[in-house]
Design a protein around this motif. Structure first.
Motif, PDB file in Angstrom:
ATOM      1  N   CYS A   5     -67.758 113.757   6.741  1.00 29.22           N
ATOM      2  CA  CYS A   5     -68.218 115.106   7.123  1.00 29.22           C
ATOM      3  C   CYS A   5     -68.055 116.117   5.991  1.00 29.22           C
ATOM      4  O   CYS A   5     -68.813 117.085   5.916  1.00 29.22           O
ATOM      5  CB  CYS A   5     -67.481 115.575   8.373  1.00 29.22           C
ATOM      6  SG  CYS A   5     -67.949 114.621   9.827  1.00 29.22           S
ATOM      7  N   CYS A  14     -65.476 118.995  11.515  1.00 28.13           N
ATOM      8  CA  CYS A  14     -64.677 117.863  11.048  1.00 28.13           C
ATOM      9  C   CYS A  14     -64.668 117.855   9.519  1.00 28.13           C
ATOM     10  O   CYS A  14     -65.675 118.178   8.886  1.00 28.13           O
ATOM     11  CB  CYS A  14     -65.275 116.560  11.592  1.00 28.13           C
ATOM     12  SG  CYS A  14     -64.439 115.078  10.983  1.00 28.13           S
ATOM     13  N   CYS A  19     -64.596 110.716  15.201  1.00 26.10           N
ATOM     14  CA  CYS A  19     -65.696 111.406  14.506  1.00 26.10           C
ATOM     15  C   CYS A  19     -67.012 110.678  14.771  1.00 26.10           C
ATOM     16  O   CYS A  19     -67.114 109.472  14.580  1.00 26.10           O
ATOM     17  CB  CYS A  19     -65.425 111.464  13.012  1.00 26.10           C
ATOM     18  SG  CYS A  19     -66.806 112.206  12.130  1.00 26.10           S
ATOM     19  N   CYS A  41     -63.463 115.051   7.699  1.00 26.52           N
ATOM     20  CA  CYS A  41     -63.194 113.684   7.253  1.00 26.52           C
ATOM     21  C   CYS A  41     -64.016 113.398   5.982  1.00 26.52           C
ATOM     22  O   CYS A  41     -64.824 114.227   5.554  1.00 26.52           O
ATOM     23  CB  CYS A  41     -63.527 112.680   8.362  1.00 26.52           C
ATOM     24  SG  CYS A  41     -65.285 112.365   8.592  1.00 26.52           S
TER      25      CYS A  41
HETATM   26 ZN    ZN Z   1     -66.031 113.494  10.458  1.00 23.04          ZN
END
Ligand code: ZN
Length: 743
Positions: free
Chosen positions: A226, A221, A181, A223
């Motif tokens: 994000c 993304c 990422c 995560c």
């Molecule tokens: Zn991310």
């Protein structure tokens, strides 16, 4: 038509003594008709811009770039001397050598920088750098921050891109590699450690990352970092995405400069008008635009993919360095990364690189069996690059010669979803290609203009601006276009142009409604069967209008697939005949044959002319190739530009034309796309085009010394009278460059 002798007789007085003819030229000239100069509508070119003075950054002098992309196996099989000798023999001045980040090509001590299994503690990178330097080639340290292995993931789960369900995202081809990422510390800690390590160990000239930033799409993304950002695909996300790119870019650049102040960082780019980072901002930052448009694919099959990228680069780089990668290997699906592609195709991509003002960069993947099992690509590249070396001055461009600006609309390309459910990429891709195709067929001289560079300084040089469905425009951008029109500029626009602001927030009416004298009457109307027609109002009288030149024997023309209906205007030239049933044919007739809904709105105020199409005409041309739309587009572009040209190239065939100011004078590039493979597949060869006559009106006091045809290797006969330069290119195989030297 005049033959050569008659031509010489009639224009002998105008031919300077410096225009010489070789025996070869005479033979060629005798065979080719030399038509009269077509000077219609030629505008005098502006004064040459001044050459750059002072210290020029070293990369500005690079004219040839080389790369064998290295595989994990190469340390076991690649003959380093053979590799270096070949690239040196092409005249390349700089070469990419793999550091990577996925697999280390040197004995890296950075944690999780896994050594390739054939490296065996050898310093393969160091040997390659030394071999390149020994041959006076500069070195780019090439890294890949996009993927890493399971041990890194186990230790740093926060480095991975995540799916909605929290699972890590993996490479679709190699499931052992996870996707990193760009918002994570992988980019801040791991990549910076590699740059520091390489800089401490080796003499490299600059640093480059492949695989980041994304080329033509935005990451998705989920995560921990994000999931706190705005949703991907929105204008708000795009701003955060750009901020992160610039933060990292500047960080890596500062690290690169720690050892050598003239070193720098650059990254993988490309994607044409659909590039992911904000290209206006990036153009101000980047020292090197790396256009990773390596070749045609099934999805992007137009032959001009490379030169279109070149126009993007010249719109944003202001003359700074840009190189386009030509894959010597097979691009497409399926692809063969270790097999040569058709030489005609690879060569056309290189031709387009040069023609559009970029620096050629030739590339192959892997070096099995010493220096490749398939070596056919090597001659193709060497011949081309060596040929360019003889003419570097003519390929070093200062400024394009163009009088039409096509607004790129990068936000619209990335964020606008199209009027229906179609994904944006296809919709705007088709729009972009439709207008590009039409401009090429009309042999217009045009530049791309970025939506964030609509300042008067930038726009002043264009007679007209074209707005191919630039749906997203801020109030400020609308005002800049309004000011341009007030100052006498002309504009062609239409469909959903300016219907949304820079955040994709819809407006009640077009932001440019007042500029074009249009007003929206309702939502987009699509086609369910038979598309709408454009009815010629008052046939006969109206057909004298320049927009309708060439149309006869018809009361209506093909319209477009979709339209935003407009409120009536006074004296419309064309009105909409709404679409109707296509099948069954029994019902294929218009229930409503006549309306007062305009199909085009034209205005004239002083020198300014504006034309608005309610339909998505550019895209519909791309979908159908309908000649009515092509003619209407050509007539309209001619009308808004007052039929003014800055360079005329007349002759048969489908070509792309570029004209540049160069150090010696000017260069007119002709790319021959007259080929059954122009829109699909790869070129298998070229089909020779006959004579092309070129006419330009040079600025006061400029005198022409010579016109050389760089591909043919001959001097061209020319006439020069009252600042009008005229010459004939007797034939064009795949490519010709007329290099004009002036005094
Ligand atoms: Zn991310």
């Amino acid at each position: 038509m005049l033959n050569r002798r008659a031509f010489l007789k009639t224009s002998a007085a105008a031919i300077p003594a410096t225009a010489t003819l070789s025996a070869l030229d005479l033979a060629a000239e005798d065979a080719a008709p030399n038509p009269k100069p077509n000077a219609a509508g030629l505008a005098t070119l502006p004064e040459h811009i001044a050459p750059v003075t002072g210290a020029v950054p070293w990369q500005q002098k690079i004219r040839r770039v080389a790369q064998s992309n290295m595989t994990e196996h190469d340390p076991a099989v690649m003959n380093v001397d053979e590799w270096a000798d070949y690239w040196h023999s092409t005249g390349a001045q700089i070469i990419f050598v793999s550091v990577t980040g996925i697999l280390a090509f040197y004995p890296s001590k950075v944690p999780f920088h896994r050594h390739g299994k054939y490296l065996k503690d050898r310093d393969f990178f160091g040997e390659c750098v030394a071999a390149a330097k020994k041959r006076n080639m500069r070195v780019v340290a090439r890294m890949s921050p996009d993927l890493n292995w399971g041990d890194a993931l186990a230790a740093h789960p926060e480095w991975a891109m995540r799916n909605k369900d929290g699972g890590a995202q993996y490479s679709t081809e190699e499931p052992r590699l996870f996707k990193t990422c760009m918002f994570s510390t992988y980019m801040d800690d791991y990549m910076t450690a590699i740059i520091r390590e390489v800089n401490s160990l080796y003499d490299v000239d600059c640093f480059y990352t492949n695989g980041w930033p994304p080329i033509g799409s935005l990451p998705d993304c989920h995560c921990a970092i994000c999931s706190k950002l705005p949703p991907t695909g929105t204008a708000e996300y795009w701003r955060v995405f750009n901020d992160r790119i610039f933060e990292l870019w500047q960080k890596y650049d500062a690290l690169a400069k720690e050892k050598k102040p003239d070193s720098f960082f650059f990254a993988n780019l490309g994607g044409g008008v659909h590039g992911s980072p904000n290209l206006d901002r990036l153009g101000k930052l980047a020292a090197w635009y790396q256009a990773d448009n390596q070749g045609r694919t099934y999805d992007d099959a137009a032959v001009w993919g490379c030169s279109q990228q070149g126009r993007v680069c010249s719109a944003i780089m202001n003359g700074k360095f840009a190189a386009n990668v030509t894959a010597a290997y097979s691009t497409g699906t399926p692809g063969w990364r270790n097999a040569s592609k058709n030489p005609a195709e690879a060569t056309m991509w290189l031709n387009e690189t040069l023609a559009s003002g970029m620096v050629p960069y030739y590339h192959f993947v892997g070096s099995e069996n010493g220096f490749c099992e398939d070596r056919r690509w090597q001659k193709t590249g060497r011949d081309f690059l060596r040929w360019t070396e003889k003419h570097d001055a003519h390929f070093t461009t200062r400024r394009s010669v163009a009088n039409i600006g096509v607004v790129m609309g990068q936000s619209t390309q990335l964020l606008y979803p199209g009027p229906g459910l179609k994904p944006a990429r296809r919709y705007m891709h088709e729009t972009t290609q439709g207008l590009y195709d039409a401009l090429l067929r009309g042999r217009f001289a045009f530049d791309y203009v970025h939506e964030d560079r609509l300042d008067p300084e930038q726009l002043r040089r264009y007679r007209a601006l074209l707005l191919p469905n630039i749906a997203m425009l801020s109030d400020r951008q609308c005002q800049q276009i309004r000011d341009y029109v007030k100052a006498g500029g002309s504009v062609m626009g239409g469909f959903e142009t300016s219907l949304y602001d820079e955040n994709m927030k819809p407006r009640a009416d077009f932001g440019l409604a007042d500029v074009f004298g249009v007003s929206r009457a309702g939502d987009v109307i699509g086609t369910n069967g038979n598309a709408y027609y454009a009815r010629i109002e008052k046939p006969g009288a109206a057909q004298k209008h320049p927009l309708l030149e060439g149309f006869a024997d018809t009361n209506w023309l093909a319209g477009a697939q979709n339209r935003v209906p407009l409120k009536p205007v006074d004296d419309p030239l064309l009105t909409v005949v709404p679409g109707f049933v296509r099948y069954p044919p029994e019902l294929a007739y218009p229930p409503q044959s006549h309306t007062n809904e305009p199909a085009v709105v034209l205005r004239e105020m002083g020198a300014s002319r504006t034309a608005w199409f309610p339909g998505d005409v550019e895209r519909t041309f791309w979908l159908t190739g309908h000649g009515d739309i092509l003619r209407l587009l050509h007539n309209t572009i001619r009308w808004v530009t007052h039929d003014e040209r800055v360079v005329r190239v007349d002759g048969e065939g489908f070509i792309e034309m570029f004209c540049w100011e160069t150090d010696p004078g000017y260069a007119v590039h002709l790319l021959n796309y007259t080929n059954p493979d122009a829109q699909h597949g790869w070129l298998q060869g070229s089909f020779r085009l006959g004579p092309q006559t070129v006419a330009m009106k040079l600025p006061e006091r400029v005198r022409v010394k010579s016109v050389e045809l760089l591909k043919a290797g001959t001097a061209a006969q020319f006439s020069f009278d009252n600042q009008l330069l005229h010459f004939t290119v007797p034939h064009v195989d795949d490519y010709e460059v007329a290099a004009i030297s002036v005094a």
